[in-house]
Design a protein around this motif. Structure first.
Motif, PDB file in Angstrom:
ATOM      1  N   THR A 105       0.913  -1.012   0.179  1.00 42.42           N
ATOM      2  CA  THR A 105       0.036  -0.031  -0.064  1.00 42.42           C
ATOM      3  C   THR A 105       0.862   1.194   0.097  1.00 42.42           C
ATOM      4  O   THR A 105       2.088   1.189   0.195  1.00 42.42           O
ATOM      5  CB  THR A 105      -0.806  -0.080   1.293  1.00 42.42           C
ATOM      6  N   PRO A 106       0.387   2.362  -0.399  1.00 46.93           N
ATOM      7  CA  PRO A 106       1.044   3.569  -0.286  1.00 46.93           C
ATOM      8  C   PRO A 106       1.664   3.739   1.099  1.00 46.93           C
ATOM      9  O   PRO A 106       2.914   4.261   1.417  1.00 46.93           O
ATOM     10  CB  PRO A 106       0.033   4.631  -0.629  1.00 46.93           C
ATOM     11  N   GLU A 107       0.932   3.379   2.319  1.00 48.69           N
ATOM     12  CA  GLU A 107       1.539   3.450   3.647  1.00 48.69           C
ATOM     13  C   GLU A 107       2.586   2.856   4.065  1.00 48.69           C
ATOM     14  O   GLU A 107       3.588   3.245   4.565  1.00 48.69           O
ATOM     15  CB  GLU A 107       0.308   3.040   4.605  1.00 48.69           C
ATOM     16  N   ALA A 109       4.591   1.563   1.427  1.00 49.11           N
ATOM     17  CA  ALA A 109       5.857   1.847   0.646  1.00 49.11           C
ATOM     18  C   ALA A 109       6.335   3.400   1.381  1.00 49.11           C
ATOM     19  O   ALA A 109       7.656   3.469   1.125  1.00 49.11           O
ATOM     20  CB  ALA A 109       5.254   2.546  -0.555  1.00 49.11           C
ATOM     21  N   ASP A 110       5.588   4.248   1.933  1.00 47.34           N
ATOM     22  CA  ASP A 110       6.090   5.264   2.827  1.00 47.34           C
ATOM     23  C   ASP A 110       7.103   4.885   3.756  1.00 47.34           C
ATOM     24  O   ASP A 110       8.254   5.385   4.153  1.00 47.34           O
ATOM     25  CB  ASP A 110       5.048   6.050   3.560  1.00 47.34           C
ATOM     26  N   VAL A 152       2.031   0.635  -7.160  1.00 48.37           N
ATOM     27  CA  VAL A 152       2.328   1.288  -5.882  1.00 48.37           C
ATOM     28  C   VAL A 152       3.903   1.759  -5.795  1.00 48.37           C
ATOM     29  O   VAL A 152       4.054   3.053  -5.434  1.00 48.37           O
ATOM     30  CB  VAL A 152       1.910   0.460  -4.488  1.00 48.37           C
ATOM     31  N   SER A 155       4.679   4.397  -8.527  1.00 48.18           N
ATOM     32  CA  SER A 155       4.159   5.638  -8.580  1.00 48.18           C
ATOM     33  C   SER A 155       4.630   6.453  -7.356  1.00 48.18           C
ATOM     34  O   SER A 155       4.257   7.653  -6.960  1.00 48.18           O
ATOM     35  CB  SER A 155       2.655   5.765  -8.466  1.00 48.18           C
ATOM     36  N   HIS A 156       5.528   5.783  -6.420  1.00 51.19           N
ATOM     37  CA  HIS A 156       5.989   6.528  -5.474  1.00 51.19           C
ATOM     38  C   HIS A 156       7.172   7.398  -5.517  1.00 51.19           C
ATOM     39  O   HIS A 156       7.985   7.296  -6.746  1.00 51.19           O
ATOM     40  CB  HIS A 156       6.477   5.478  -4.202  1.00 51.19           C
ATOM     41  N   SER A 159      10.522   6.039  -5.798  1.00 53.58           N
ATOM     42  CA  SER A 159      10.429   4.806  -6.588  1.00 53.58           C
ATOM     43  C   SER A 159      11.696   4.170  -7.125  1.00 53.58           C
ATOM     44  O   SER A 159      12.091   3.008  -7.092  1.00 53.58           O
ATOM     45  CB  SER A 159       9.286   4.763  -7.893  1.00 53.58           C
TER      46      SER A 159
END
Lengths: 382, 61
Positions: A105-107, A109-110, A152, A155-156, A159
């Motif tokens: 998830t974006p979370e 990936a952060d 995901v 697009s980070h 990346s």
């Protein structure tokens, strides 16, 4: 002996059920005795142990988060783990994760960006190729969810660091060009291809006999695609064979003459051997003594006679390999591929003829380019 | 930081074994991958911890 990788099983369960998986579907049942997830207590013990070991070995080592599916531990426990690891290890010690990507998830990936954790995603190819073996627990497709996870990463904002590459198990029945082109479409900066697990007593899928070379032929066709590409990603397997053939060095386990050193930490803190040995026989990855990093010091375990015996297993012992002119490039393959009931690991790799076919083809391509192969290789080019 | 000695370097990769790679003009190679790999072998050095930047695929699983 140097340890280059501490591979941590942070989850002993998986959210999918790949039919070829050496953890669950090749006869080993060790996962059933392990906690489903690494606990906070074990994480703390792990962080203390590797901090101490980092002070005892001058060369840095990588920490690889693995499973099962490592993202099954969830974002909160993952943050606890990464905080503990990064408090123990300076930035020059890489931390990475091998995942099927479906829970990215974006979370998360952060989190990976914050703690400098690079991500490799397992995917076997376009949907029809991937979904032949990489299936959900009810036999459903996994492809679209994996690609969503890859997106995901892509697009980070971080990346370029996060998205390390794709890891693919070869299906010799598929078209290597279709797989290669698809992985490029997915923006993979690096691709690695793996042989299917198997051995002389349990012939790998798609391989008719020891004498056949289906996988070597597949990799040879991939080589043609790769060398014709004017904007290629890295393909680790081929890169290593080419570099070794030119007199350089590879980095992969099971190729060339470089030493590698890997220790596995189970979800309960037990230290075990290279987990791919599970495919040889039930319990093949276990030491006779159930060392735990909660009790034993890593340096003591790695300095023990039994750990040295396990470490030395990476070198082929068979007379055939020792006399083989391809050995400096081939390396004798992975120990799991050498297994035969009775003779144990004292055999050439079951992929011996695949390796020879590929190395011969590489030698031929190098010579056609006017490059000379390493004189230590007395091999015949294809 | 790295434990390999210069003697070990000479044993592993003596210059003669580069087979004239230093004389190859990589622009003449037909393959972009080969050009990159020839450059990498030229700069290959066991004293450098090259395997520790991206390590996912050093071990096969």
């Amino acid at each position: 002996m140097r340890i280059d990788t501490v591979l941590v099983k942070v989850a002993s369960r998986c959210n999918i059920n790949c039919t070829y998986c050496y953890v669950y579907n090749m006869g080993d049942d060790g996962w059933q005795d392990m906690p489903a997830l690494i606990s906070r207590e074990t994480i703390t013990a792990l962080a203390d142990a590797i901090k101490e070991f980092a002070g005892q070995q001058s060369q840095p080592f990588a920490t690889v988060l693995h499973g099962g599916e490592p993202l099954m531990m969830g974002a909160r426990r993952l943050e606890f783990l990464l905080t503990a690891l990064r408090n123990s290890l300076p930035a020059r010690y890489p931390i990475s994760i091998q995942t099927n990507g479906m829970l990215l998830t974006p979370e998360i990936a952060d989190l990976f960006s914050r703690f400098k954790v690079s991500v490799s995603v397992s995917l076997d190819g376009p949907k029809p190729v991937n979904d032949r073996f990489r299936l959900g627990k009810k036999g459903e497709s996994t492809h679209d969810s994996v690609v969503a996870g890859i997106n995901v990463l892509r697009s980070h904002p971080d990346s370029e660091f996060l998205y390390a590459g794709l890891l693919s198990v070869i299906d010799p029945a598929c078209d290597p060009r279709a797989v290669y082109d698809y992985f490029k479409e997915l923006g993979a900066p690096s691709i690695d291809f793996l042989y299917r697990d198997g051995n002389h007593s349990n012939m790998p899928y798609g391989k008719e006999s020891f004498e056949s070379s289906e996988y070597g032929d597949w990799l040879g066709r991939l080589l043609d695609v790769y060398l014709a590409d004017q904007n290629p990603p890295r393909v680790r397997f081929l890169d290593d064979i080419i570099k070794l053939s030119l007199g350089g060095h590879g980095i992969k386990e099971g190729l060339g003459d470089a030493e590698y050193g890997i220790a596995i930490v189970e979800t309960d803190g037990t230290i075990s051997k290279n987990d791919t040995l599970k495919s040889s026989f039930n319990g093949a990855d276990k030491f006779s003594e159930a060392w735990s990093l909660k009790v034993s010091k890593l340096a003591d375990v790695f300095g023990s006679a039994e750990f040295k015996m396990y470490h030395d297993l990476q070198r082929p012992t068979s007379a055939t390999c020792k006399a083989c002119p391809y050995l400096r490039v081939c390396g004798g393959g992975m120990p799991l591929h050498r297994w035969r009931n009775g003779a144990e690991y004292d055999n050439p790799s079951v992929y011996c003829n695949d390796q020879k076919a590929l190395i011969s083809k590489v030698a031929s391509r190098l010579q056609n380019e006017g490059l000379k192969i390493d004189p230590r290789l007395a091999i015949q080019s294809a | 930081m790295f434990e390999a000695s210069f003697e070990a370097l000479a044993e592993v990769a003596p210059q003669s074994e580069f087979n004239g790679l230093f004389d190859v003009d990589v622009k003449t190679l037909s393959s972009a991958a080969l050009a990159r790999l020839v450059e990498e072998v030229r700069h290959d050095d066991p004293l450098v911890g090259r395997a520790y930047d991206r390590t996912h695929n050093r071990h096969n699983r």
